[in-house]
Design an enzyme around this catalytic site. Structure first.
Site, mmCIF file in Angstrom:
data_model
loop_
_atom_site.group_PDB
_atom_site.id
_atom_site.type_symbol
_atom_site.label_atom_id
_atom_site.label_comp_id
_atom_site.label_asym_id
_atom_site.label_seq_id
_atom_site.Cartn_x
_atom_site.Cartn_y
_atom_site.Cartn_z
ATOM 1 N N THR A 84 -0.062 -2.544 -5.854
ATOM 2 C CA THR A 84 1.180 -2.820 -6.574
ATOM 3 C C THR A 84 2.116 -3.631 -5.682
ATOM 4 O O THR A 84 3.012 -4.306 -6.182
ATOM 5 C CB THR A 84 1.867 -1.505 -7.015
ATOM 6 O OG1 THR A 84 1.796 -0.570 -5.926
ATOM 7 C CG2 THR A 84 1.197 -0.908 -8.223
ATOM 8 N N LYS B 215 1.739 -2.184 3.569
ATOM 9 C CA LYS B 215 1.006 -1.199 2.766
ATOM 10 C C LYS B 215 0.504 -0.135 3.712
ATOM 11 O O LYS B 215 0.617 -0.294 4.928
ATOM 12 C CB LYS B 215 -0.166 -1.856 2.041
ATOM 13 C CG LYS B 215 -1.028 -2.737 2.950
ATOM 14 C CD LYS B 215 -2.099 -3.497 2.172
ATOM 15 C CE LYS B 215 -1.590 -4.730 1.486
ATOM 16 N NZ LYS B 215 -1.461 -4.622 0.041
HETATM 17 C C1 NBG Z 1 -3.861 4.056 -5.090
HETATM 18 C C2 NBG Z 1 -4.758 2.832 -4.986
HETATM 19 C C3 NBG Z 1 -3.963 1.572 -5.226
HETATM 20 C C4 NBG Z 1 -3.222 1.685 -6.550
HETATM 21 C C5 NBG Z 1 -2.381 2.953 -6.555
HETATM 22 C C6 NBG Z 1 -1.663 3.159 -7.854
HETATM 23 C C7 NBG Z 1 -4.329 6.363 -4.451
HETATM 24 C C8 NBG Z 1 -5.264 7.515 -4.507
HETATM 25 N N1 NBG Z 1 -4.703 5.236 -5.025
HETATM 26 O O1 NBG Z 1 -4.827 0.461 -5.271
HETATM 27 O O2 NBG Z 1 -5.359 2.791 -3.730
HETATM 28 O O3 NBG Z 1 -2.405 0.576 -6.742
HETATM 29 O O4 NBG Z 1 -3.195 4.072 -6.340
HETATM 30 O O5 NBG Z 1 -2.558 3.153 -8.921
HETATM 31 O O6 NBG Z 1 -3.253 6.492 -3.869
#
Ligand code: NBG
Length: 799
Positions: free
Chosen positions: A645, A535
């Site tokens: 995700t 991630k």
């Molecule tokens: C990200 C979150 C994640 C989430 C994804 C999709 C941004 C601003 N936020 O936790 O940190 O899964 O969005 O919703 O990128």
């Protein structure tokens, strides 16, 4: 209808002909690039009929459509998924075989269109896969960045950023639509003429759309992702040199997320946001006018979805058109805008909630700023009239201290606001946006994120997919069928097959890593536990907790024979990009690589432990890693990860999660229970109540494991670097530890111990794995899209 995919013979003839016409080469002599481009062009031409048909169905009157605005779309490679979604793979495979050339090279040639940073951009891509596969009319709007997120190189353990020049050879999947171009105005001034506000821009930018097909799975539906390119308009600005103008234009589509720490960066970012919003909104209004002759019923026909606050300017831009061009009254215009727009919030991190200084907005977009001012004035006045107190109004105001708060603008105007997982939506409703929730009780909702099972299982894990074809037939069309897998939970043969699949995938990943890391002394071995954290690198995601624990394990293995005898060999795999300006995150990458080196050069310990950092993590690498994960690390501090995700991608491929009760982990836990997941750490409520008196030193002083691990950052334990190298990490953990790494360490350590014990019984483990796969149907983006549709969009299916 193009028929060259009908048979091997037809395909071979067409393929050879195109290679000859376009590149003057025979099949034998052609390069991988030439083959890729020709194959891509054949697929594009083939799908044109479906695309035209889909478009004309969407153009019919009274078909309600969603326009999804997102500054990021992290598509990943398209060639394989396009071919598979169209059902063309068999013919192509056969033909390549009979030519005696390799298809895999061609499929791997495509550069990842890196038009996104992480979760938010990938989510948009998953949602479009589902929208098309479920036959919903949808169009995406984004920017055609020449450079995506940087390519990451690891040099001497440090991250190095290199340009991602993904467009250098064109992009086979796009069609330039010059005829639909428009000119977007910027700068200048507004004055009164005949009692009306008239905007006199000082320059224009031409917005040229490129359309990319988003192919539904096996259903002949094709949605469009519209990617906007910035180009010079017909006239040069009167107050800027041609050279400066040209540079400014190039910058608009230059980079994804330019550094916004400088004023120039900020300005550019705002221009990008307006460029995208205005191009999209104007196009929508143009086609609404063509179809219905008026914009008065726009909200009946379209819904404009704002993916986070980046495209918020959609709101004032639409207001501007309705007021200034259509001559509507404010109240009527506002009603239409409000009923047509909805907003998804993706983060509660304060630094990520966007704000803009009013002077900057006024300078670049003078008319837009007037409209925001007026939206704010009416909103605030209305609240005072209703008797709300000053400090309440201050908290919800759109403009405060000469700053525009984009999330407040969205939350006051849009008809729906949603979070991306239950926990996150609750926090939104009851903490961060609680005043808005009080004002608009039905506005806030939750739609838990999802991922497309096509890319993340069907296309990237053929081994597991084949097994599912035998066990849960029909799952490819209806992913809920996968739930039937559960009836095999105690079937030893099935569990054996599952173990075989996982081992095959671990072997594939091990080979990939070993090939790409020739300097590893000890190779990655598939018969170890693959414990994976992939991630973006961010403190709240706590790669540091994982790293500290590995240091702890190393020390135990060195000093404790009983521990060693009981320890199942582990391979810890990391993949992460750190934002180029995020110094601390880059240090963490260096730390992980330093640990990796230390372990690898220890003859004895490397029999038990292996740490690898996979370079340039992105969609394509994720497709290789996910099928091979045994243990999925989802260890953010509770309350910080909106959803996650990656947790879903790993689960769908049979990984067991070790995680905190954060984001969608909570819902994974709801599905599989304690028996099939390793939960640890503070809960969100504990974090909230402990935060003020949290003292990391206490843990350091009272926990030997923590002390030894932390001290090794600064006491020369890492002999390949100076003692100063990790001093900042040491200090931050010991004196601040904003994400409670030390506070959660012991509970994480115990959870890891449980992982180790559980893994020893391979059938028990495989059973857990099976249950995770079976219950992952809930996290399919097909489910998310149906939720969006039921609760927010209410679209008409085409076909
Ligand atoms: C990200 C979150 C994640 C989430 C994804 C999709 C941004 C601003 N936020 O936790 O940190 O899964 O969005 O919703 O990128």
């Amino acid at each position: 209808m193009n028929t060259y995919f009908k048979s091997k013979e037809d395909f071979k003839e067409e393929f050879s002909l195109r290679l000859k016409n376009r590149y003057l080469v025979s099949v034998k002599k052609s390069s991988v690039r030439e083959r890729y481009n020709v194959l891509g062009s054949m697929v594009m031409d083939y799908l044109s009929d479906d695309w035209i048909k889909s478009n004309s169905k969407m153009d019919k009157k009274d078909v309600r459509q969603v326009y999804y605005f997102s500054m990021e779309f992290l598509l990943g490679r398209l060639i394989e998924s396009n071919i598979k979604s169209l059902g063309l793979m068999d013919v192509i495979e056969d033909s390549f075989k009979s030519f005696g050339i390799k298809l895999s090279e061609v499929l791997e040639y495509e550069k990842d269109p890196g038009l996104g940073n992480g979760g938010l951009g990938r989510l948009a891509a998953c949602y479009f896969d589902s929208l098309a596969s479920l036959s919903y009319p949808a169009m995406g709007n984004t920017i055609r960045y020449r450079y995506g997120l940087f390519r990451q190189k690891i040099k001497n353990g440090y991250q190095e950023e290199r340009p991602d020049n993904w467009l250098s050879d064109g992009f086979v999947w796009e069609i330039r639509r010059d005829e639909l171009s428009l000119e977007i105005p910027l700068y200048g001034y507004v004055d009164y003429e005949d009692g009306k506000r008239v905007y006199h821009p000082s320059e224009y930018i031409k917005a040229v759309p490129y359309d990319v097909p988003i192919i539904g799975y096996n259903n002949h539906v094709i949605d469009t992702l519209r990617v906007w390119n910035a180009e010079p308009a017909r006239k040069y600005p009167y107050n800027k040199s041609a050279l400066k103008y040209e540079q400014d234009i190039r910058n608009i589509c230059g980079f994804l997320y330019p550094d916004d720490s400088s004023d120039d960066g900020k300005r550019l970012r705002l221009v990008q946001q307006y460029f995208l919003s205005a191009a999209g909104v104007r196009t929508i209004c143009r086609s609404e006018k063509e179809k219905y002759g008026t914009l008065k019923n726009l909200d009946k026909h379209v819904v404009l979805h704002l993916n986070d606050t980046h495209p918020t300017l959609v709101i004032p831009e639409l207001m501007r058109i309705l007021l200034d061009e259509e001559g509507l009254e404010w109240v009527d215009a506002f009603k239409i805008v409000s009923n047509a727009t909805c907003y998804t919030n993706h983060t509660l991190l304060r630094e990520a909630l966007e704000t803009w200084s009013t002077s900057l907005v006024r300078n670049i977009l003078p008319r837009i700023m007037e409209i925001i001012d007026e939206i704010n004035r009416r909103f605030v006045d209305g609240l005072y009239q209703k008797g709300y107190a000053r400090d309440f109004v201050d908290r919800v105001a759109i403009i405060k201290d000469n700053t525009v708060h984009m999330a407040n603008l969205c939350s006051s105007v849009c008809f729906k606001v949603n979070g991306v997982a239950k926990l996150h939506s609750d926090l939104l409703k009851n903490n961060v946006m609680k005043e808005f929730n009080e004002l608009f009780p039905n506005k806030f909702d939750n739609v838990t994120n999802g991922i497309t099972p096509r890319r993340w299982l069907m296309y990237s894990n053929g081994e597991l997919s084949n097994l599912l074809d035998e066990l849960t037939p029909g799952w490819r069309k209806n992913f809920n069928k996968i739930r039937d897998l559960e009836k095999y939970a105690d079937d030893e043969n099935v569990l054996k097959s599952l173990i075989r699949v996982k081992n095959t995938r671990k072997q594939i990943l091990a080979d990939f890593i070993n090939e790409n890391n020739p300097t590893l002394i000890h190779k990655v071995e598939p018969n170890t536990i693959f414990d994976v954290q992939i991630k973006r690198l961010h403190e709240y995601k706590r790669q540091l907790l994982n790293a500290l624990h590995i240091i702890y394990v190393y020390n135990r293995l060195k000093t404790d024979e009983a521990f060693k005898a009981n320890y199942v060999p582990h391979t810890y795999i990391f993949g992460a990009k750190a934002a180029s300006g995020y110094y601390f995150a880059k240090k963490v990458i260096k730390l992980i690589n330093t640990i990796s080196k230390k372990v690898d050069s220890d003859e004895e310990i490397s029999k038990y432990l292996k740490v690898v950092f996979v370079e340039n993590y992105g969609v394509t690498i994720a497709e290789k890693i996910n099928p091979a994960i045994d243990v999925s690390e989802q260890i953010s501090l509770a309350g910080y990860e909106a959803s996650g995700t990656g947790n879903m991608k790993a689960m769908m491929n049979g990984a067991i999660t070790i995680g905190t009760l954060d984001g969608a982990n909570v819902e994974i836990h709801d599905e599989v229970g304690d028996a099939n997941m390793f939960i640890f750490g503070f809960t969100k409520d504990e974090v909230l109540t402990n935060k003020s008196q949290y003292n990391p030193r206490y843990y350091y002083e009272n926990d030997n494991n923590i002390r030894i691990a932390l001290d090794s950052l600064v006491n020369g334990f890492f002999d390949t670097v100076s003692k100063e190298e990790f001093k900042e990490i040491y200090d931050k953990l010991l004196y601040q530890d904003p994400f409670m790494v030390l506070g959660d360490f012991e509970s994480y350590r115990q959870a890891q111990e449980k992982v180790n014990e559980t893994y020893k019984n391979k059938y028990a483990w495989a059973r857990m794995s099976l249950i995770n796969i079976a219950r992952s149907n809930v996290f399919s983006s097909d489910r998310s899209i149906e939720d969006y549709n039921d609760r927010i969009w209410h679209l008409t299916k085409i076909k």
